[in-house]
Design a protein around this motif. Sequence first.
Motif, PDB file in Angstrom:
ATOM      1  N   MET A 171       0.837  -1.197   0.000  1.00  9.83           N
ATOM      2  CA  MET A 171       0.000   0.000   0.000  1.00  9.83           C
ATOM      3  C   MET A 171       0.874   1.249   0.000  1.00  9.83           C
ATOM      4  O   MET A 171       1.772   1.396   0.839  1.00  9.83           O
ATOM      5  CB  MET A 171      -0.896   0.022   1.246  1.00  9.83           C
ATOM      6  CG  MET A 171      -1.786   1.263   1.341  1.00  9.83           C
ATOM      7  SD  MET A 171      -2.808   1.290   2.843  1.00  9.83           S
ATOM      8  CE  MET A 171      -1.561   1.634   4.094  1.00  9.83           C
ATOM      9  N   LEU A 172       0.637   2.146  -0.946  1.00  6.30           N
ATOM     10  CA  LEU A 172       1.192   3.497  -0.881  1.00  6.30           C
ATOM     11  C   LEU A 172       0.299   4.331   0.016  1.00  6.30           C
ATOM     12  O   LEU A 172      -0.928   4.195  -0.018  1.00  6.30           O
ATOM     13  CB  LEU A 172       1.231   4.139  -2.272  1.00  6.30           C
ATOM     14  CG  LEU A 172       2.310   3.703  -3.252  1.00  6.30           C
ATOM     15  CD1 LEU A 172       2.114   4.452  -4.566  1.00  6.30           C
ATOM     16  CD2 LEU A 172       3.701   3.977  -2.701  1.00  6.30           C
ATOM     17  N   TYR A 173       0.900   5.197   0.797  1.00  2.00           N
ATOM     18  CA  TYR A 173       0.080   6.111   1.588  1.00  2.00           C
ATOM     19  C   TYR A 173       0.821   7.442   1.722  1.00  2.00           C
ATOM     20  O   TYR A 173       1.869   7.651   1.115  1.00  2.00           O
ATOM     21  CB  TYR A 173      -0.267   5.504   2.953  1.00  2.00           C
ATOM     22  CG  TYR A 173       0.855   5.432   3.957  1.00  2.00           C
ATOM     23  CD1 TYR A 173       0.924   6.320   5.025  1.00  2.00           C
ATOM     24  CD2 TYR A 173       1.852   4.455   3.863  1.00  2.00           C
ATOM     25  CE1 TYR A 173       1.943   6.248   5.959  1.00  2.00           C
ATOM     26  CE2 TYR A 173       2.867   4.373   4.787  1.00  2.00           C
ATOM     27  CZ  TYR A 173       2.913   5.274   5.839  1.00  2.00           C
ATOM     28  OH  TYR A 173       3.924   5.198   6.760  1.00  2.00           O
ATOM     29  N   GLY A 174       0.255   8.364   2.495  1.00  2.00           N
ATOM     30  CA  GLY A 174       0.859   9.684   2.615  1.00  2.00           C
ATOM     31  C   GLY A 174       0.811  10.470   1.316  1.00  2.00           C
ATOM     32  O   GLY A 174       1.630  11.367   1.096  1.00  2.00           O
ATOM     33  N   LEU A 175      -0.144  10.158   0.454  1.00  2.00           N
ATOM     34  CA  LEU A 175      -0.185  10.799  -0.865  1.00  2.00           C
ATOM     35  C   LEU A 175      -0.759  12.208  -0.834  1.00  2.00           C
ATOM     36  O   LEU A 175      -0.841  12.869  -1.868  1.00  2.00           O
ATOM     37  CB  LEU A 175      -0.954   9.903  -1.845  1.00  2.00           C
ATOM     38  CG  LEU A 175      -0.249   8.563  -2.136  1.00  2.00           C
ATOM     39  CD1 LEU A 175      -1.121   7.684  -3.028  1.00  2.00           C
ATOM     40  CD2 LEU A 175       1.110   8.775  -2.768  1.00  2.00           C
ATOM     41  N   SER A 176      -1.119  12.667   0.354  1.00  2.00           N
ATOM     42  CA  SER A 176      -1.397  14.095   0.517  1.00  2.00           C
ATOM     43  C   SER A 176      -0.090  14.884   0.606  1.00  2.00           C
ATOM     44  O   SER A 176      -0.101  16.118   0.609  1.00  2.00           O
ATOM     45  CB  SER A 176      -2.223  14.329   1.782  1.00  2.00           C
ATOM     46  OG  SER A 176      -1.544  13.821   2.923  1.00  2.00           O
ATOM     47  N   LEU A 177       1.027  14.149   0.667  1.00  2.00           N
ATOM     48  CA  LEU A 177       2.385  14.718   0.631  1.00  2.00           C
ATOM     49  C   LEU A 177       2.686  15.625   1.830  1.00  2.00           C
ATOM     50  O   LEU A 177       3.471  16.563   1.727  1.00  2.00           O
ATOM     51  CB  LEU A 177       2.620  15.487  -0.686  1.00  2.00           C
ATOM     52  CG  LEU A 177       2.373  14.686  -1.969  1.00  2.00           C
ATOM     53  CD1 LEU A 177       2.717  15.522  -3.190  1.00  2.00           C
ATOM     54  CD2 LEU A 177       3.147  13.372  -1.963  1.00  2.00           C
ATOM     55  N   ASN A 178       2.090  15.284   2.971  1.00  2.00           N
ATOM     56  CA  ASN A 178       2.393  16.039   4.188  1.00  2.00           C
ATOM     57  C   ASN A 178       2.648  15.085   5.355  1.00  2.00           C
ATOM     58  O   ASN A 178       2.175  15.309   6.475  1.00  2.00           O
ATOM     59  CB  ASN A 178       1.254  17.008   4.519  1.00  2.00           C
ATOM     60  CG  ASN A 178      -0.070  16.292   4.778  1.00  2.00           C
ATOM     61  OD1 ASN A 178      -0.203  15.090   4.535  1.00  2.00           O
ATOM     62  ND2 ASN A 178      -1.056  17.029   5.276  1.00  2.00           N
ATOM     63  N   VAL A 198       7.472   9.575  -0.403  1.00  2.00           N
ATOM     64  CA  VAL A 198       6.411   8.622  -0.723  1.00  2.00           C
ATOM     65  C   VAL A 198       6.627   7.346   0.099  1.00  2.00           C
ATOM     66  O   VAL A 198       7.428   6.478  -0.268  1.00  2.00           O
ATOM     67  CB  VAL A 198       6.393   8.284  -2.231  1.00  2.00           C
ATOM     68  CG1 VAL A 198       5.203   7.377  -2.544  1.00  2.00           C
ATOM     69  CG2 VAL A 198       6.335   9.550  -3.071  1.00  2.00           C
ATOM     70  N   PRO A 199       5.937   7.217   1.237  1.00  2.00           N
ATOM     71  CA  PRO A 199       6.058   6.003   2.048  1.00  2.00           C
ATOM     72  C   PRO A 199       5.096   4.913   1.588  1.00  2.00           C
ATOM     73  O   PRO A 199       4.108   5.179   0.893  1.00  2.00           O
ATOM     74  CB  PRO A 199       5.693   6.498   3.444  1.00  2.00           C
ATOM     75  CG  PRO A 199       4.702   7.592   3.184  1.00  2.00           C
ATOM     76  CD  PRO A 199       5.110   8.239   1.874  1.00  2.00           C
ATOM     77  N   SER A 200       5.388   3.694   1.997  1.00  2.00           N
ATOM     78  CA  SER A 200       4.523   2.568   1.665  1.00  2.00           C
ATOM     79  C   SER A 200       4.646   1.495   2.737  1.00  2.00           C
ATOM     80  O   SER A 200       5.573   1.512   3.553  1.00  2.00           O
ATOM     81  CB  SER A 200       4.895   1.983   0.290  1.00  2.00           C
ATOM     82  OG  SER A 200       6.240   1.517   0.294  1.00  2.00           O
ATOM     83  N   VAL A 201       3.692   0.573   2.726  1.00  2.00           N
ATOM     84  CA  VAL A 201       3.667  -0.537   3.680  1.00  2.00           C
ATOM     85  C   VAL A 201       3.616  -1.840   2.897  1.00  2.00           C
ATOM     86  O   VAL A 201       2.827  -1.988   1.964  1.00  2.00           O
ATOM     87  CB  VAL A 201       2.446  -0.438   4.619  1.00  2.00           C
ATOM     88  CG1 VAL A 201       2.386  -1.647   5.548  1.00  2.00           C
ATOM     89  CG2 VAL A 201       2.499   0.846   5.436  1.00  2.00           C
ATOM     90  N   GLY A 202       4.478  -2.777   3.296  1.00  2.00           N
ATOM     91  CA  GLY A 202       4.490  -4.094   2.678  1.00  2.00           C
ATOM     92  C   GLY A 202       3.897  -5.142   3.596  1.00  2.00           C
ATOM     93  O   GLY A 202       3.680  -4.908   4.793  1.00  2.00           O
TER      94      GLY A 202
END
Length: 303
Positions: A171-178, A198-202
């Motif tokens: 999952m990509l997240y933090g896509l509000s870029l803040n 751009v963080p993500s969770v595996g």
Amino acid sequence: MTTRIFIDGEAGTTGLGIRRRLEELPSNYGFELLSIDPALRKEADARRAMMEQADITVLCLPDDAAREAVAIGQETRTRFLDASTAHRVDPAWVYGLPELNEQHSQKIAQARFVSNPGCYATGAIALLHPLVDAGLIPMDHPVSINAVSGYSGGGRKMVEDHEREGGPAFMLYGLSLNHKHLPEITHYSGLARHPLFVPSVGHFPQGMIVSIPLHLVTLPGCPLPEELHDALSKAYAGAKTIRVCESEPSLLADTLAGRDDMELRVHGQGGHAVLTARLDNLGKGASGAAVRNLLLMSGEEKL
């Protein structure tokens, strides 16, 4: 000499990790863990009473609760180590990354208020700070950071989602870029502008890789990958928990799960480079880092 530790929020993931690590230390380290009655863990008077007994209070709480805890204990003699995001760029607090520079361990050892770094920030700052400080990456360079973490740092719901049958793969997240780690990454890396993060969770419990791609031709003097590697090696020559390693063609994110160290690498080819930091999001990225700071604050680790 005994150092009494009160972990406010000891039932959470980071608090449990800190407690376990402290309990596993040899008895000659002299730590005594204080625990509050679970029925009173939200009572201000009971928490203040614990802080009055404690030499160091560790905050493993949400940001607002951490600020409230500091207000509760402000008039006691306790020192604070805050594992939340609340105070990481507060000038009254010392940032708890001992490897930041040669004098930083001493600052942590002497401080009343220490903020434990974020997991992503630990990897990003460790890679960027020495290169910005050496002028190899300009302060105003547009930096992009990608990262993948194990799901254990995402809270109870994320853990439950991943541990059920058919849980999410990625999952990509933090896509509000803040993302909440951006202020500390920017500040302690020495950057003049926020990086694109751009963080993500595996679908794995623990582990993390932070990666930073670079077009070397856009950097002053077009440095070689070997120059970046040498700058990192020089910066961490005496570091206890950071190793600068040789490039590898591939990296698994969970290799350092359960450990409190971190590996840095420079992967380069044809005018391009990718900087990588590999660590355990709950180890060097959380509980392990906190215990290192407690050792420094208590005088149990030689500087």
